[in-house]
Design a protein around this motif. Sequence first.
Motif, PDB file in Angstrom:
ATOM      1  N   ARG A   1      30.886 -14.617  -9.729  1.00  0.00           N
ATOM      2  CA  ARG A   1      30.852 -16.060  -9.487  1.00  0.00           C
ATOM      3  C   ARG A   1      30.112 -16.366  -8.191  1.00  0.00           C
ATOM      4  NH1 ARG A   1      36.794 -18.500 -10.184  1.00  0.00           N
ATOM      5  NH2 ARG A   1      35.612 -20.396  -9.656  1.00  0.00           N
TER       6      ARG A   1
ATOM      7  N   ALA B   1      26.744 -18.585  -7.841  1.00  0.00           N
ATOM      8  CA  ALA B   1      26.651 -19.725  -6.924  1.00  0.00           C
ATOM      9  C   ALA B   1      25.383 -19.648  -6.083  1.00  0.00           C
ATOM     10  CB  ALA B   1      27.891 -19.774  -6.024  1.00  0.00           C
TER      11      ALA B   1
ATOM     12  N   ALA C   1      22.314 -20.456  -8.202  1.00  0.00           N
ATOM     13  CA  ALA C   1      22.232 -21.861  -8.601  1.00  0.00           C
ATOM     14  C   ALA C   1      21.548 -22.739  -7.567  1.00  0.00           C
ATOM     15  CB  ALA C   1      23.624 -22.404  -8.911  1.00  0.00           C
ATOM     16  N   HIS C   2      21.255 -22.216  -6.377  1.00  0.00           N
ATOM     17  CA  HIS C   2      20.458 -22.995  -5.417  1.00  0.00           C
ATOM     18  C   HIS C   2      19.084 -23.244  -6.028  1.00  0.00           C
ATOM     19  CE1 HIS C   2      23.156 -21.175  -2.077  1.00  0.00           C
ATOM     20  NE2 HIS C   2      23.647 -22.305  -2.518  1.00  0.00           N
TER      21      HIS C   2
ATOM     22  N   ALA D   1      32.674 -22.671 -13.283  1.00  0.00           N
ATOM     23  CA  ALA D   1      31.800 -23.746 -12.801  1.00  0.00           C
ATOM     24  C   ALA D   1      30.481 -23.210 -12.252  1.00  0.00           C
ATOM     25  CB  ALA D   1      32.522 -24.563 -11.732  1.00  0.00           C
ATOM     26  N   GLU D   2      30.494 -22.030 -11.617  1.00  0.00           N
ATOM     27  CA  GLU D   2      29.272 -21.511 -10.999  1.00  0.00           C
ATOM     28  C   GLU D   2      28.194 -21.243 -12.049  1.00  0.00           C
ATOM     29  OE1 GLU D   2      32.698 -20.632  -8.301  1.00  0.00           O
ATOM     30  OE2 GLU D   2      32.303 -20.402 -10.462  1.00  0.00           O
TER      31      GLU D   2
ATOM     32  N   ARG E   1      26.873 -24.538 -13.393  1.00  0.00           N
ATOM     33  CA  ARG E   1      25.960 -25.132 -12.431  1.00  0.00           C
ATOM     34  C   ARG E   1      24.576 -24.490 -12.528  1.00  0.00           C
ATOM     35  NH1 ARG E   1      23.575 -29.011  -9.535  1.00  0.00           N
ATOM     36  NH2 ARG E   1      22.826 -28.297  -7.508  1.00  0.00           N
ATOM     37  N   LEU E   2      24.516 -23.166 -12.626  1.00  0.00           N
ATOM     38  CA  LEU E   2      23.235 -22.478 -12.794  1.00  0.00           C
ATOM     39  C   LEU E   2      22.565 -22.914 -14.093  1.00  0.00           C
ATOM     40  CD1 LEU E   2      21.119 -20.315 -12.076  1.00  0.00           C
ATOM     41  CD2 LEU E   2      22.592 -18.625 -13.205  1.00  0.00           C
ATOM     42  N   ASP E   3      23.328 -23.002 -15.155  1.00  0.00           N
ATOM     43  CA  ASP E   3      22.806 -23.448 -16.448  1.00  0.00           C
ATOM     44  C   ASP E   3      22.132 -24.807 -16.316  1.00  0.00           C
ATOM     45  OD1 ASP E   3      23.413 -25.350 -18.840  1.00  0.00           O
ATOM     46  OD2 ASP E   3      23.518 -23.372 -19.765  1.00  0.00           O
ATOM     47  N   ALA E   4      22.772 -25.729 -15.581  1.00  0.00           N
ATOM     48  CA  ALA E   4      22.211 -27.073 -15.434  1.00  0.00           C
ATOM     49  C   ALA E   4      20.958 -27.067 -14.568  1.00  0.00           C
ATOM     50  CB  ALA E   4      23.258 -28.006 -14.845  1.00  0.00           C
ATOM     51  N   VAL E   5      20.977 -26.288 -13.477  1.00  0.00           N
ATOM     52  CA  VAL E   5      19.844 -26.265 -12.561  1.00  0.00           C
ATOM     53  C   VAL E   5      18.618 -25.627 -13.220  1.00  0.00           C
ATOM     54  CG1 VAL E   5      18.991 -25.294 -10.382  1.00  0.00           C
ATOM     55  CG2 VAL E   5      21.287 -26.267 -10.504  1.00  0.00           C
TER      56      VAL E   5
END
Length: 389
Positions: A228, A232, A235-236, A258-259, A262-266
């Motif tokens: 995770r 994270a 995902a930057h 969530a991490e 978040r990467l999936d969305a970015v």
Amino acid sequence: MSLAVADLTAEGNASLRDAMALATLARDCVASGVERRVLHLRLSLLPARLRERRHQRLVREALAPVLRPTRARLFELPGGDLVALSPPPGEHLEEVRRSLANLLPEIPVETLLPILRLPAEAARLLTLVEAALGLHGTAQAPAPVAPVGLAPSGAEMDAALRALTTANLTAFLRRQTIWRLASGDEQAEPLWTELRPHLPDVAAALLPGRSLSAAPHLARRFRQATERRMLAELAHPQEARALGDACLPLSLGAVTEAEFLRLDAVLGPQGRARLVVCLGASELLADPAGFALVRRLSLQRGWRLGLDEMEPALLPLLPPRRLDLPVLRLRFRPEMLSADGPMRAALDAGLPEDRSRVVLTGADVPVAIAWGWQRGITRFMGRVLEARI
């Protein structure tokens, strides 16, 4: 092209390609029953004074009668050994053998210049090839068993998990390339870069003197927390843009946190199309419903799902629908070479019909590449293609 691929395909490293080609031919002779005669020139046994350039020229001149009028092929192995492979009956090999024996009288001819028969002595030839590569016995050597120390206490684990939430894992990430290499290709093509945290080093830094192997449930928590943290960091936006064609071996729990989301969305649609997420076969067996949930998520979001840590013995046991995934990472094991007829048939039947979905991991010796080629597998990961040998 990366340095590893350049090393593999450069003229100075043609001996590695020759070793792989020779291993493939030996396996082909076993599969087809085609006979060949092999003259192995063990020049690596000669003292240095007999391995100078002029001696090499004399050896090549002695070999010329074999290569010119016949369909013989010459292979050069790492370390300087030469292998001449010819159709039977092979009288010309005996003639060359006698000439070389007169040229190199220091070592008995049976030791320096053995003649082998394929397919009957294919196993011996493969062993000689691996020995020339410095790999003799390494494929079957058992891994050293580390002593099991004390498990971390609850307080120590809590402190380590808190430290992970802000830790910089850059120094602990390990990268390895997954390659495509078809039989006859001159160059290996990089497909994905596998990226994973090296858990033993992370544990040594955050839990010094403690052993996670002594507490498997804590080891699972620690692995998921480490993954995770890696996610994270990835995902930057800047890291996500640089991720490229990537393969992430993850635990089932990390993919639904969530991490990762978040990467999936970015990443966006284009970035997700270049991503492969691999879950271990043990995760599928332990939590089929959770695995099915992640599979639906991958189809919805557009990244590929792979099954990782697939052992040969599991292939015949899992129904094909369980293996109907974009990527299947199968671990090469030495016993795959010596399997009997029924076991080979069961193993082959368990492979996906579309072999382009299979990645053979643990390809640390040329015979692993040859085994894969025989079955239409062209995607590999291991030391042979990383040019580490």
